[in-house]
Design a protein around this motif. Sequence first.
Motif, short mmCIF file in Angstrom:
data_model
loop_
_atom_site.label_atom_id
_atom_site.label_comp_id
_atom_site.label_asym_id
_atom_site.label_seq_id
_atom_site.Cartn_x
_atom_site.Cartn_y
_atom_site.Cartn_z
N GLU A 283 0.83 -1.21 0.00
CA GLU A 283 0.00 0.00 0.00
C GLU A 283 0.86 1.26 0.00
OE1 GLU A 283 -2.53 -0.85 3.35
OE2 GLU A 283 -4.07 -1.78 2.07
N HIS B 117 2.02 1.62 -3.49
CA HIS B 117 0.88 2.10 -4.27
C HIS B 117 0.71 3.61 -4.11
CE1 HIS B 117 -3.50 3.02 -4.68
NE2 HIS B 117 -3.29 2.42 -5.83
N GLN B 118 0.80 4.08 -2.88
CA GLN B 118 0.65 5.52 -2.63
C GLN B 118 1.73 6.31 -3.35
OE1 GLN B 118 -1.95 7.04 -1.29
NE2 GLN B 118 -0.98 8.98 -1.81
N VAL C 225 0.81 6.44 -6.99
CA VAL C 225 -0.29 7.37 -7.24
C VAL C 225 0.24 8.80 -7.29
CG1 VAL C 225 -2.37 8.39 -6.21
CG2 VAL C 225 -2.12 5.90 -6.32
N VAL D 68 0.38 2.17 -11.20
CA VAL D 68 -0.65 2.24 -10.17
C VAL D 68 -1.57 1.02 -10.27
CG1 VAL D 68 -2.72 3.51 -9.41
CG2 VAL D 68 -0.60 4.74 -9.88
N ALA D 69 -1.97 0.68 -11.49
CA ALA D 69 -2.85 -0.48 -11.70
C ALA D 69 -2.16 -1.77 -11.26
CB ALA D 69 -3.28 -0.57 -13.16
N CYS E 35 0.15 -2.05 -8.93
CA CYS E 35 0.18 -2.02 -7.46
C CYS E 35 -1.17 -2.45 -6.90
CB CYS E 35 0.55 -0.64 -6.95
SG CYS E 35 2.27 -0.17 -7.23
N GLU E 36 -2.25 -1.95 -7.49
CA GLU E 36 -3.59 -2.33 -7.03
C GLU E 36 -3.83 -3.82 -7.21
OE1 GLU E 36 -5.98 0.38 -9.30
OE2 GLU E 36 -5.62 2.04 -7.90
N ASP F 287 -1.50 -6.15 -7.22
CA ASP F 287 -0.67 -6.84 -6.22
C ASP F 287 -1.38 -6.87 -4.86
OD1 ASP F 287 1.32 -7.22 -8.10
OD2 ASP F 287 2.64 -5.65 -7.31
N ILE F 288 -1.92 -5.73 -4.46
CA ILE F 288 -2.61 -5.65 -3.17
C ILE F 288 -3.80 -6.60 -3.14
CG2 ILE F 288 -3.99 -4.14 -1.68
CD1 ILE F 288 -2.10 -1.83 -2.61
N LEU F 289 -4.57 -6.61 -4.21
CA LEU F 289 -5.73 -7.49 -4.29
C LEU F 289 -5.31 -8.96 -4.23
CD1 LEU F 289 -8.80 -7.66 -4.61
CD2 LEU F 289 -8.45 -7.65 -7.08
#
Length: 160
Positions: A15, A18-19, A22, A61-62, A64-65, A67-69
Amino acid sequence: MDKTLLLEQMISALEETHQGAVEAALRAYNTATNDENVAENQYDTLALEASYLAHGQAQRVAECEADILAFKKLNITDDAEKKVVTLGCLIQLIDEDDDNKYIFFAPSAGGLKIRFDDKDIIVVTPTSPLGEALIGRELHDDVDVHIGNQIINYEIALIS
């Protein structure tokens, strides 16, 4: 070792990444759309280059999202030792020099390094050379990893 806490720490690190992505995407977008970057002639490509950068940052960004999911969907169990290497496993490897290496086997974010319980834990994916060598292996198996011209031998000392 509490894998639930380890997974939470990994998600937190993802996260943060990700930040940062962003913020970088926003800066790139602002640069690409700034009135000062309008082309003055056919050879002025600053705005075009900035738009390529903004697009690349948006893709990051996509990623990273995703990966988090993927980490949030991981099914980990903290019950006991497992017998076979699968996604969500924490693996302890011992090399020929008796050095320990701790691996978290995950679907993405390969190379992420976390300090947890005084151990460095590295995320490895099934598509990496080490991941390909480990998947489906059992406790106490010897694993040969081919990296370039080098072959590194490990013993799987723990799967949890």
